[in-house]
Structure formats: C-alpha cells, structure tokens
Design a protein around this motif. Structure first.
Motif, PDB file in Angstrom:
ATOM      1  N   ILE A 121       0.819  -1.217   0.000  1.00 20.60           N
ATOM      2  CA  ILE A 121       0.000   0.000   0.000  1.00 20.60           C
ATOM      3  C   ILE A 121       0.856   1.271   0.000  1.00 20.60           C
ATOM      4  N   VAL A 122       1.859   1.324   0.849  1.00 17.36           N
ATOM      5  CA  VAL A 122       2.651   2.561   0.927  1.00 17.36           C
ATOM      6  C   VAL A 122       3.391   2.797  -0.386  1.00 17.36           C
ATOM      7  N   GLU A 123       3.962   1.713  -0.915  1.00 14.24           N
ATOM      8  CA  GLU A 123       4.671   1.788  -2.195  1.00 14.24           C
ATOM      9  C   GLU A 123       3.723   2.279  -3.303  1.00 14.24           C
ATOM     10  N   SER A 124       2.481   1.792  -3.288  1.00 13.42           N
ATOM     11  CA  SER A 124       1.512   2.172  -4.320  1.00 13.42           C
ATOM     12  C   SER A 124       1.071   3.624  -4.165  1.00 13.42           C
ATOM     13  N   VAL A 125       0.874   4.046  -2.932  1.00  8.53           N
ATOM     14  CA  VAL A 125       0.481   5.448  -2.700  1.00  8.53           C
ATOM     15  C   VAL A 125       1.624   6.375  -3.143  1.00  8.53           C
ATOM     16  N   ASP A 126       2.841   5.993  -2.815  1.00 10.39           N
ATOM     17  CA  ASP A 126       4.007   6.794  -3.256  1.00 10.39           C
ATOM     18  C   ASP A 126       4.029   6.897  -4.781  1.00 10.39           C
ATOM     19  N   TYR A 127       3.688   5.801  -5.437  1.00 14.69           N
ATOM     20  CA  TYR A 127       3.690   5.728  -6.900  1.00 14.69           C
ATOM     21  C   TYR A 127       2.671   6.724  -7.468  1.00 14.69           C
ATOM     22  N   ALA A 128       1.475   6.724  -6.866  1.00 13.73           N
ATOM     23  CA  ALA A 128       0.437   7.651  -7.338  1.00 13.73           C
ATOM     24  C   ALA A 128       0.873   9.097  -7.095  1.00 13.73           C
ATOM     25  N   ARG A 129       1.442   9.350  -5.932  1.00  8.76           N
ATOM     26  CA  ARG A 129       1.851  10.726  -5.599  1.00  8.76           C
ATOM     27  C   ARG A 129       3.001  11.207  -6.485  1.00  8.76           C
ATOM     28  N   ALA A 130       3.803  10.242  -6.963  1.00  8.70           N
ATOM     29  CA  ALA A 130       4.945  10.613  -7.812  1.00  8.70           C
ATOM     30  C   ALA A 130       4.540  10.727  -9.283  1.00  8.70           C
ATOM     31  N   LYS A 131       3.232  10.760  -9.547  1.00  9.82           N
ATOM     32  CA  LYS A 131       2.685  10.912 -10.916  1.00  9.82           C
ATOM     33  C   LYS A 131       3.105   9.763 -11.833  1.00  9.82           C
ATOM     34  N   LYS A 132       3.327   8.573 -11.254  1.00 12.28           N
ATOM     35  CA  LYS A 132       3.724   7.436 -12.098  1.00 12.28           C
ATOM     36  C   LYS A 132       2.505   6.633 -12.556  1.00 12.28           C
ATOM     37  N   TRP A 133       1.360   6.936 -12.005  1.00 10.83           N
ATOM     38  CA  TRP A 133       0.133   6.191 -12.313  1.00 10.83           C
ATOM     39  C   TRP A 133      -0.401   6.664 -13.669  1.00 10.83           C
ATOM     40  N   LYS A 134      -0.160   5.827 -14.717  1.00  8.47           N
ATOM     41  CA  LYS A 134      -0.549   6.216 -16.077  1.00  8.47           C
ATOM     42  C   LYS A 134      -1.794   5.457 -16.542  1.00  8.47           C
ATOM     43  N   THR A 135      -1.964   4.236 -16.000  1.00  9.03           N
ATOM     44  CA  THR A 135      -3.102   3.416 -16.435  1.00  9.03           C
ATOM     45  C   THR A 135      -3.315   2.298 -15.429  1.00  9.03           C
ATOM     46  N   TRP A 136      -4.393   1.538 -15.588  1.00 12.01           N
ATOM     47  CA  TRP A 136      -4.610   0.357 -14.765  1.00 12.01           C
ATOM     48  C   TRP A 136      -3.670  -0.732 -15.278  1.00 12.01           C
TER      49      TRP A 136
END
Ligand code: DGY
Length: 323
Positions: A121-136
């Motif tokens: 979860i923490v790794e994933s939240v960091d990913y979203a906050r770092a603008k790395k979330w481009k798609t599912w």
C-alpha cells in the motif's frame, strides 16, 4: 502534610495528569522531546515518585540521583525494558506498567502493517503521488493474499492473542505460536498450535512479534531466522525494535529472503534517516503508534497515575511488574 514530590517526564493525557497534579507536588517536563540524561538526573533529585516514558532509561544511576525516598516508578507503557526491574526491586521501589488498555489498538496496527506490507500500500500510494500512475496495470502492484494463510505469533499474550483473533476470525488463517507460555484460550478458541521456533519460521506465511524485549529475545530475528522463513514471508514487529537485527532484516529484504516487513518499532527510535529500512519499497515503518488511540492513551494515563499514587501511598499497584 506536604504532598509527595514527583517528576513526570512528559506531558501525558489529562485523564491521568490531572490526578497526579491534584495529589502531588509534580514537576512535568513539557518539552515534546525526551529530557537529556543530565536533565533527568537533575530533576529526579528528591522525588518520591517518577512517572516515566519508554524513552527514559531508568537504572541505578537515576535511582541514586532520586535518593532513598523514591518509592515508585510508574511507566506510561505496557513494556518496561527501559527500567532495571531487578535494581528497583532490590531497593524496594515498586514499578508499574499499563497493560490491557492498548491491546486492541496495538493489534490493529499489527494487522494494518500486515495488510500494508502484503498489498504494497505505501509503495503504491508513493507511486500515485509521484505521478507514475498512467493506467490500470494488469501486471502492476501485485501483492500477497491473506485469506487462509498461516500466521505465526511470537508471544501469545494479550496483544498476540488479539492479533491472532483478527487473522483467524477475519481471514481464516491457521495460527501457530511460539513463546515461553502456553495459551490454552488461543488453542481452544483460535485453533492455535504451540510450535518450536524453527517450525514457526518454516511454516508461517506471516510472522508477527508480540514478545517482551530481554536478553533472550534480543536479535531473535537475525540472518539465520530470516533465512529459515519462506521467501514469500512477511515479518511484522509491533513489540520492541531490539528483537530484530536491523542490518540482517535489511539484507533479507534486499536479497528477497523474505517478501516484506512492517515495523512499528525500531532500534533506536527514531531510526537514523538514512536507515535503509525507512526507504526500502518492501518495508513499511510507522513511528511507534501502536497505542495511539484516544481510549488507549487515556487508559494508559489513568493506570499510570493510579500506579504512581498507589505506590506513593504504600498500597499495591494496579499493575506491578516487580517479581
Ligand atoms: C508500550 O506501551 O509498551 C507501547 O510500546 C507504547 O504504548
């Protein structure tokens, strides 16, 4: 009659502090950081009672500095590895702790860390906050299942039991446990099985530590232990940081000897900011928040105040840890 003199080493909830202030001539150290050793030694001088936190080492030097009138040390914690109990007992000083009121809160944090580590979860939240979330991502962020796995509890006391109950009741896990004492209630209600340490390491999918910190548990979790765990294992510690050899845990997480870890405690606290455990993607570290709920902290404050006042009055403490 003069009121007893006491030192309270930090501001604690009013639920307990108000009682202490009403009955004692109390000095409260209101700085949010722990007092330096020199400040502690100076301020404890002449005190009849001491209400301490787990951040203060209470040993012969502090007892000497206080003087022979010191009757009671009331720790605002269930753990008491910061206090030299043998020395206090030898001097007839009563030592109190605050069990019971933080059991569920601490088990909740153990379980929260388990889910956070398992589902990244923490790794994933960091990913979203770092603008790395481009798609599912069909292949991204894949974590571990919890249902029907095996939880290994080290130390099946109150908190260990509460953690096992969550794992068994909510996720149908098999429960193994290791420790000095047998817990028949856990065996009866949760189907828990007492095993030796090696078996616990080898058979558990997740291991959660709830034992006391002492000479026999110091660095119980070291390279040898991590090597014997499953490579998919998740290690959780909400007890005391010293039970783990942190450099061995770091290596195990880096090498993939185990999958992930969730820690609410470190050694020392806080860890140095460059401690890799704070930065590894497969390690979730919380700042020792197990008991941080309103009812737990109020309950701890009340018990700590009652222990202090009882000790000053020469009465039995609500919770006494002297043998
Ligand atoms: C305790 O009480 O020992 C916890 O570690 C902090 O609440």
């Amino acid at each position: 009659m003069p009121k007893p003199r006491v030192l309270v080493t930090r501001e604690i909830p009013a639920a307990g502090l108000d009682k202490v202030l009403a009955h004692c001539d109390a000095e409260v150290i209101r700085d949010p950081l722990p007092p330096s050793r020199a400040t502690l030694l100076e301020k404890v001088r002449g005190c009849d009672g001491l209400l301490s936190l787990l951040t203060e080492r209470i040993d012969a030097e502090v007892m000497d500095a206080a003087g022979p009138q010191l009757k009671v040390v009331s720790n605002f914690a269930v753990g008491f590895n910061n206090i030299d109990i043998a020395e206090a007992t030898r001097r007839g000083i009563k030592v109190g702790n605050t069990p019971g009121v933080l059991t569920d809160a601490t088990a909740d944090i153990a379980f929260a860390l388990l889910i956070a580590a398992a589902r990244r979860i923490v790794e994933s939240v960091d990913y979203a906050r770092a603008k790395k979330w481009k798609t599912w991502e069909p292949l991204g962020h894949i974590g571990a299942d919890l249902q029907n796995k095996t939880i290994g509890i080290v130390g099946m006391g109150r908190i260990g039991y509460a953690m096992a109950k969550r794992c068994r009741g909510g996720w149908d896990m098999n429960v193994l446990y290791y420790g000095r004492s047998r817990n028949e209630e856990a065996e009866r209600n949760l189907g828990a099985r007492l095993v030796d340490f090696e078996t616990l390491l080898a058979e558990s999918d997740f291991i959660s530590v709830h034992t006391v910190m002492n000479d026999s548990t110091k660095h119980l979790f070291n390279a040898d232990a991590f090597r014997k765990m499953k490579r998919s294992a998740i290690f959780i510690n909400t007890a005391r940081g010293g039970i783990v050899d942190e450099s061995d845990l770091t290596a195990a997480l880096r090498n993939g000897d185990i999958f992930a870890a969730g820690l609410d405690v470190t050694d020392p606290e806080p860890p140095a900011f460059d401690n890799p455990l704070l930065h590894l993607p497969n390690c979730v570290v919380a700042p020792h928040i197990g008991s941080a709920t309103v009812s737990s902290r109020n309950g701890m404050a009340e018990i700590a105040a009652d222990n202090l006042l009882a000790g000053l009055a020469g009465q039995p403490l609500r919770h006494c840890v002297n043998p």
